[in-house]
Design an enzyme around this catalytic site. Structure first.
Site, PDB file in Angstrom:
ATOM      1  CD  GLU A 158      -6.934  31.712  -7.015  1.00 22.47           C
ATOM      2  OE1 GLU A 158      -7.653  30.697  -7.139  1.00 22.47           O
ATOM      3  OE2 GLU A 158      -5.706  31.668  -7.222  1.00 22.47           O
ATOM      4  CG  ASP A 172      -4.036  26.805 -12.648  1.00 20.53           C
ATOM      5  OD1 ASP A 172      -4.118  26.198 -11.571  1.00 20.53           O
ATOM      6  OD2 ASP A 172      -4.254  28.024 -12.767  1.00 20.53           O
ATOM      7  CB  THR A 196       4.031   0.186  10.570  1.00 18.66           C
ATOM      8  OG1 THR A 196       4.763   0.486   9.393  1.00 18.66           O
ATOM      9  CG2 THR A 196       4.966  -0.139  11.701  1.00 18.66           C
ATOM     10  N   GLY A 211       0.826  -1.214   0.000  1.00 18.17           N
ATOM     11  CA  GLY A 211       0.000   0.000   0.000  1.00 18.17           C
ATOM     12  C   GLY A 211       0.846   1.243   0.000  1.00 18.17           C
ATOM     13  N   GLY A 266       1.897   5.456   4.587  1.00 19.84           N
ATOM     14  CA  GLY A 266       0.962   6.007   5.581  1.00 19.84           C
ATOM     15  C   GLY A 266      -0.415   5.386   5.585  1.00 19.84           C
ATOM     16  CB  THR A 267      -2.180   2.935   3.564  1.00 21.87           C
ATOM     17  OG1 THR A 267      -1.007   2.240   3.171  1.00 21.87           O
ATOM     18  CG2 THR A 267      -2.549   3.935   2.505  1.00 21.87           C
TER      19      THR A 267
HETATM   20  P1  ATP Z   1       5.079   3.536   5.367  1.00 25.02           P
HETATM   21  O1  ATP Z   1       4.808   2.783   4.099  1.00 25.02           O
HETATM   22  O2  ATP Z   1       5.480   4.947   5.083  1.00 25.02           O
HETATM   23  O3  ATP Z   1       5.974   2.830   6.328  1.00 25.02           O
HETATM   24  P2  ATP Z   1       2.735   2.642   6.778  1.00 25.02           P
HETATM   25  O4  ATP Z   1       1.740   2.189   5.780  1.00 25.02           O
HETATM   26  O5  ATP Z   1       3.513   1.599   7.485  1.00 25.02           O
HETATM   27  O6  ATP Z   1       3.676   3.733   6.125  1.00 25.02           O
HETATM   28  P3  ATP Z   1       1.896   3.403   9.361  1.00 25.02           P
HETATM   29  O7  ATP Z   1       3.274   3.618   9.905  1.00 25.02           O
HETATM   30  O8  ATP Z   1       1.201   2.158   9.737  1.00 25.02           O
HETATM   31  O9  ATP Z   1       1.953   3.555   7.793  1.00 25.02           O
HETATM   32  O10 ATP Z   1       0.955   4.633   9.719  1.00 25.02           O
HETATM   33  C1  ATP Z   1       1.458   5.861  10.199  1.00 25.02           C
HETATM   34  C2  ATP Z   1       0.447   6.473  11.149  1.00 25.02           C
HETATM   35  O11 ATP Z   1      -0.725   6.840  10.426  1.00 25.02           O
HETATM   36  C3  ATP Z   1      -0.033   5.512  12.208  1.00 25.02           C
HETATM   37  O12 ATP Z   1       0.792   5.559  13.330  1.00 25.02           O
HETATM   38  C4  ATP Z   1      -1.431   6.018  12.497  1.00 25.02           C
HETATM   39  O13 ATP Z   1      -1.385   7.078  13.429  1.00 25.02           O
HETATM   40  C5  ATP Z   1      -1.887   6.589  11.186  1.00 25.02           C
HETATM   41  N1  ATP Z   1      -2.709   5.624  10.426  1.00 25.02           N
HETATM   42  C6  ATP Z   1      -2.420   5.114   9.210  1.00 25.02           C
HETATM   43  N2  ATP Z   1      -3.406   4.304   8.807  1.00 25.02           N
HETATM   44  C7  ATP Z   1      -4.322   4.270   9.779  1.00 25.02           C
HETATM   45  C8  ATP Z   1      -5.568   3.592   9.951  1.00 25.02           C
HETATM   46  N3  ATP Z   1      -6.049   2.784   9.028  1.00 25.02           N
HETATM   47  N4  ATP Z   1      -6.253   3.814  11.092  1.00 25.02           N
HETATM   48  C9  ATP Z   1      -5.775   4.627  12.039  1.00 25.02           C
HETATM   49  N5  ATP Z   1      -4.610   5.294  11.939  1.00 25.02           N
HETATM   50  C10 ATP Z   1      -3.890   5.128  10.827  1.00 25.02           C
END
Ligand code: ATP
Length: 586
Positions: free
Chosen positions: A395, A476, A180, A173, A176-177
């Site tokens: 704008e 744009d 981890t 994914g 930040g999805t």
């Molecule tokens: P990367 O690929 O950059 O390592 P990742 O997919 O492992 O990112 P995480 O480290 O799991 O991302 O997520 C970072 C933070 O974003 C988490 O600590 C949490 O606070 C928030 N977060 C991400 N996804 C969720 C989710 N589905 N529900 C709640 N919080 C989330």
């Protein structure tokens, strides 16, 4: 050494000294033969140093006759003692220095010998406090992973049914999805230790180190089974072997080979489960992803509107959110945001709230946080000037184009407050909920986006003339070109017809592609693509130009309001339009 006090010092001649001793004016003498001088202390308290002859017998005699106390100081012995002390100090410094150097080189040697040890972070069971409830919007992934938890907790239940538990699970994914987060949730729910390492930590300067780190990691994990090993960014070592021009047998490939061997090596149902995260599954070696190693892949995409609301709700739990705040609205306003970005949005909003000394997070705090994240930090407002007028027309050009173009998004806000990074103003849209929920976007909607994006430049050229237009529209145009190219090369929305002519740009395979692959698009087709992109862009530009020309009076009025108020929110914008006759928005 004796130090003379300036006060009362009295410099005498040798003959004077002899007569003063004879007359009883001298209290005591300290003779220093090696320096050929005598230190004299007079009865009146004065002191003096007087040169004497070598082996001065006369002075000795006079002192003896007059019973004046005379001490002979052995300066050589003093010097010898001082010398010994100096040497001892030097020796001590040398010994300390050598010990320090030995210690340092020992630690370097230790580190060299410990190179092969893995650098993983181990969290014992119970240390991680992330539950499946804390991972929002990923219900299907969580469901799939719950059986892993079940196996780690009660392996006998599945083993008795002859089931084989996956050895490895790949979490795929965008950043930040929550990859981890999910891995941690499994370890927490199953109450097993969590070994985590970034794949880049395997690879060192020295060949063989990565492989021995992999061995070490698996050895430690087996000792602690049942447990989870989590390898982040596995593409750093798991890239397809033989890619690149430099050929293959490098440190990374040796590390990957060792990883493959270890995954083969640990027995089925041994209790060690390997979870790995990546956002580049396309570059992974097929040997790694085959069943028996990473048997399962779980895809985590950017959250949709419902998932965004759920993630915001999870992060709002620990924050004092005002009851008036609608998480639904904020989920709508944040398309394309990852879980990490949503968490960051609420965190920034909490910081803004603290800065304004308020106790609850209100909509305006989240709004400021969103602007800060997506537009950058606010900079000083523009003074009234022709530049400010031009930005206002630009704008309002976007806003009017969106208002009178069918299928375009609704206006959320028009702002004339500049942000750091060269943004003079901006128009924000309220994305269409239906599109966001279905994930499908029509040709008409994309074309409407292109028209709206060109509204800024069209307004500038209508009002100020062609020679006065500015470079402010450059982003744009980038957006327009991107959308038009996608229409032509991917979506079959042009006269090129139903074919895909986009090339996947996998730079890691550059070497392999150079050697093995021809570009799948001919020179002639490339020319046609460029022509189609130009056609779409010009068609949209002429449309928006004629639209804005027909709305010139309305445009002038809205610009006047924007210059006065600097921000026009959605509700006010549509009220202003409705108030003017024959200008009803679509
Ligand atoms: P990367 O690929 O950059 O390592 P990742 O997919 O492992 O990112 P995480 O480290 O799991 O991302 O997520 C970072 C933070 O974003 C988490 O600590 C949490 O606070 C928030 N977060 C991400 N996804 C969720 C989710 N589905 N529900 C709640 N919080 C989330």
């Amino acid at each position: 050494m004796v130090k003379l006090s300036q006060k009362g010092s009295n410099y005498q001649s040798y003959s004077d000294l002899i007569s003063q001793i004879t007359e009883g004016q001298v209290d005591s003498l300290i003779l220093n033969p090696s320096r050929r001088e005598v230190y004299v202390i007079f009865s009146n308290g004065n002191k003096s140093i007087i040169p004497v002859f070598p082996n001065d017998q006369n002075l000795l005699r006079v002192a003896q006759l007059t019973r004046t106390p005379l001490t002979v100081r052995d300066i050589k012995q003093e010097q010898a003692i001082a010398g010994i002390t100096g040497n001892l100090a030097l020796l001590t410094i040398v010994i300390i220095g050598v010990t320090f150097l030995l210690k340092k080189s020992a630690s370097v040697a230790n580190r060299t010998l410990g190179f092969g040890r893995s650098q993983e972070r181990i969290k014992p069971e119970g240390d991680i406090k992330v539950f499946f409830d804390d991972v929002a919007g990923l219900s299907s992934a969580s469901e799939e992973l719950k059986e892993i938890v079940c196996f780690l907790r009660k392996p006998e239940k599945l083993i008795s049914l002859g089931a084989r538990i996956p050895k490895g699970i790949l979490l795929i994914g965008p950043p930040g999805t929550g990859k981890t987060l999910l891995a941690k949730a499994i370890s927490c729910e199953a109450e097993v230790p969590f070994f985590s390492i970034a794949a880049s930590e395997f690879v060192e300067l020295f060949v063989g180190v990565g492989a021995s780190r992999v061995r070490d990691l698996f050895r430690k994990a087996k000792e602690k089974a049942p447990c989870i090993i989590f390898i982040d960014e596995i593409d750093a070592v798991g890239r397809q072997r033989g890619s690149g021009l430099g050929g293959g047998n490098d440190e990374r490939e040796q590390t990957l080979n060792q990883l493959l061997t270890e995954m083969d090596g640990f027995a089925e149902n041994s209790g060690v489960i390997l979870l790995a995260a990546t956002n580049r599954p396309d570059v992974l070696d097929s040997a790694l992803t085959r069943p028996g190693r990473f048997d399962r892949s779980i895809y985590l995409s950017l959250p949709d509107r419902k998932a965004r609301k759920a993630i915001l709700a999870v992060h709002a739990r620990s924050k004092p959110l005002s009851l008036k705040v609608s998480l639904d609205d904020w989920a709508t306003k944040t398309p394309g945001f990852s879980g990490a970005e949503l968490a960051n949005l609420l965190n920034e909003a909490a910081i803004v709230t603290a800065r304004t000394n308020q106790l609850n997070i209100e909509d305006n705090h989240i709004e400021r946080a969103l602007e800060r994240i997506s537009m950058g930090i606010a900079s000083t407002p523009l003074q009234d000037s022709s530049q400010k007028r031009l930005i206002a027309y630009h704008e309002i050009g976007h806003a009017l184009a969106a208002t009178f173009t069918p299928l375009a998004d609704k206006i959320d806000k028009v702002s004339l407050l500049p942000r750091e990074g060269g943004i003079g103003g901006y128009t924000r849209f309220w994305p269409d909920e239906e599109v966001m929920d279905s994930g499908l976007i029509s040709k008409g909607r994309i074309f409407a986006k292109i028209i709206v994006a060109l509204g800024g430049r069209a307004a500038e050229s209508i009002v100020f003339g062609n020679s006065e237009v500015t470079q402010g529209a450059s982003s744009d145009f980038e957006h327009v070109t991107y959308l038009a190219r996608e229409m032509v090369t991917k979506f079959g929305f042009s006269s090129l017809g139903p074919q895909s002519t986009s090339s996947n740009n996998n730079e890691v395979f550059l070497g392999r592609d150079l050697v093995n692959k021809r570009s799948k698009v001919s020179e002639a087709t490339n020319k046609k693509i460029d022509k189609e992109i130009r056609k779409i862009a010009f068609e949209a530009f002429f449309k928006v130009e004629s639209l804005l020309k027909s709305k010139r009076a309305l445009m002038d009025k809205l610009v006047a309001v924007l210059l006065e108020e600097e921000i026009i929110e959605s509700k006010r914008f549509y009220e202003l339009i409705e108030d003017l006759p024959n200008n009803h928005a679509l």
